[in-house]
Write an enzyme that holds these catalytic residues in place. Sequence first.
Site, PDB file in Angstrom:
ATOM      1  N   SER A 265       0.812  -1.211   0.000  1.00 57.37           N
ATOM      2  CA  SER A 265       0.000   0.000   0.000  1.00 57.37           C
ATOM      3  C   SER A 265       0.848   1.263   0.000  1.00 57.37           C
ATOM      4  O   SER A 265       2.044   1.235   0.268  1.00 57.37           O
ATOM      5  CB  SER A 265      -0.956  -0.021   1.201  1.00 57.37           C
ATOM      6  OG  SER A 265      -0.396   0.694   2.268  1.00 57.37           O
ATOM      7  N   LYS A 266       0.176   2.347  -0.313  1.00 55.34           N
ATOM      8  CA  LYS A 266       0.821   3.662  -0.286  1.00 55.34           C
ATOM      9  C   LYS A 266       1.470   3.911   1.056  1.00 55.34           C
ATOM     10  O   LYS A 266       2.522   4.511   1.169  1.00 55.34           O
ATOM     11  CB  LYS A 266      -0.241   4.752  -0.471  1.00 55.34           C
ATOM     12  CG  LYS A 266      -0.599   5.028  -1.889  1.00 55.34           C
ATOM     13  CD  LYS A 266      -1.441   6.280  -1.944  1.00 55.34           C
ATOM     14  CE  LYS A 266      -1.860   6.515  -3.379  1.00 55.34           C
ATOM     15  NZ  LYS A 266      -2.448   7.800  -3.633  1.00 55.34           N
TER      16      LYS A 266
END
Length: 516
Positions: A265-266
């Site tokens: 994920s970011k």
Amino acid sequence: MANEVRVRFAPSPTGALHIGGVRTALYNYLFAKKNGGKMILRVEDTDQARFVSGAEDYIMKALEWCGIVPDESPFNEGEYGPYRQSERKSMYMEYAQRLVKEGKAYYAFDTSEELDAMRQRLKEAKVAMPQYNAITRAQMKNSTTLSEDEVKAKLAAGEPYVIRLKIPKKEEIRLNDMVRGWVLVHSSVIDDKVLMKSDGMPTYHLANVVDDHLMKITHVIRGEEWLPSAPLHVLLYKFLGWEDTMPQFAHLPLLLKPDGNGKLSKRDGDKLGFPVFPLDGEFPDKEGKMEKFSGYREAGYLPDAFTNFLALLGWNPGTEQELFGMDELVDAFTLERIGKSGAKFDINKAKWFNQQYIKSKPNEMLAKFLLETLEKQNIVCEEAKAIQIVGLLKERVNFPSDFWAQGVYFFNAPSTYEEKIVRKKWTSEAVLILSEYATELENIEELTSETAKSTLLVVLDRNEIAIGKIMQSLRLALTGAGMGPELMEIIALLGNKEVIKRIEVAIEKLPIKQPE
Ligand code: GLU
């Protein structure tokens, strides 16, 4: 062209573009090019609260770096523009109102307190998924429960309202996803999604479907996280009467963390020891605090190596081939060869790709990297020499910065020497040969790798010593290390004077191995 393939990449400018997003853009691009179609970049910026200034610019720069050039975008208007949803604001209400008129959507006037109270009530009644739906709708303040006059009065008085989609109570929604196959969802699990917000802006769902329709999108290729929204979108197409031209869906598998444990994920930022963004940058986090992050570009990845690597994370060509230039990717790409299961991220594989691409680049191009580093350190070097140096080193480097790291001895005499090699190889025999070699080198007019070698062989013959016994000591004296590229080439590049000097310094500095 009636059947022209038209795909879109539709990012929301809420921050930096994650590599998963880059992969989605890439697949859209490859699919468009493969089919002689168009790729559209549409900026989905209707959520004002999450808008981050600079994000759109970041997205454009990232795509540009990867060589993904959209045919239509906010910067390259086509006939279906504008391509920023905020600039299309006035287009959406008409469709929402049409749905209201046809009884497929309704006005809802509930305040946030009333909505909270409803959810609380359902929670207390142990309802698993408290939501605004066919059942709760009947107890709320909306145009399905209020009289026509009451609704009119509220609208006339400017009371805030949203428009919600009237999800049927019992309906099976089907969609045939090009990656996942048939997906069946029962309408009872979907809530009456808001289509128009009280600020007059459409929600993602309405704007996305309306724009895909108006922009004549034929295939929606996007991340798996949007799969739960797809049945709702199918319903919207149906309600709006656009079923016949509904795009085909292809939901891409997730990019997973290296251990396969969850989505990459970011928020992973640089925590896993590698970048999750294409370019470095700085954007505010959820609390508004600026957060810096690193990028593949700045880490020294070549754009074609990066895109090649990304292309194979979730798609495979069905052959053993791994190296694909953009044109080859376009040729080979099909949606049918996208896998269903998540693709594990492997940074070592990314490094391998980078190494392969560096190896394949012309020395003239690679020399620029080295010259840039040298310039920063005020080291003067002729381009021709830099070209030779990178040519010698390129089989051994993963990143452009390695040219300096691994070739520093071309510019600076060694200040340290690999201890193990000193201990094993710095014999009195070696010292004798090297000092004789240095003397011979003084008389050579033009030092080339050939004359460097023939001169060494003369000295070795004279002393009846095999070349293998001396090479590492010679390399040690000149580079400080026991291994490296072709030594005679190094000698030719260093030149007589420097070689002689380095041999002399080593003889002076290094302790001779005592006979056992
Ligand atoms: N704006 C959505 C996003 O940020 C687009 C999803 C879609 O492609 O439909 O990813």
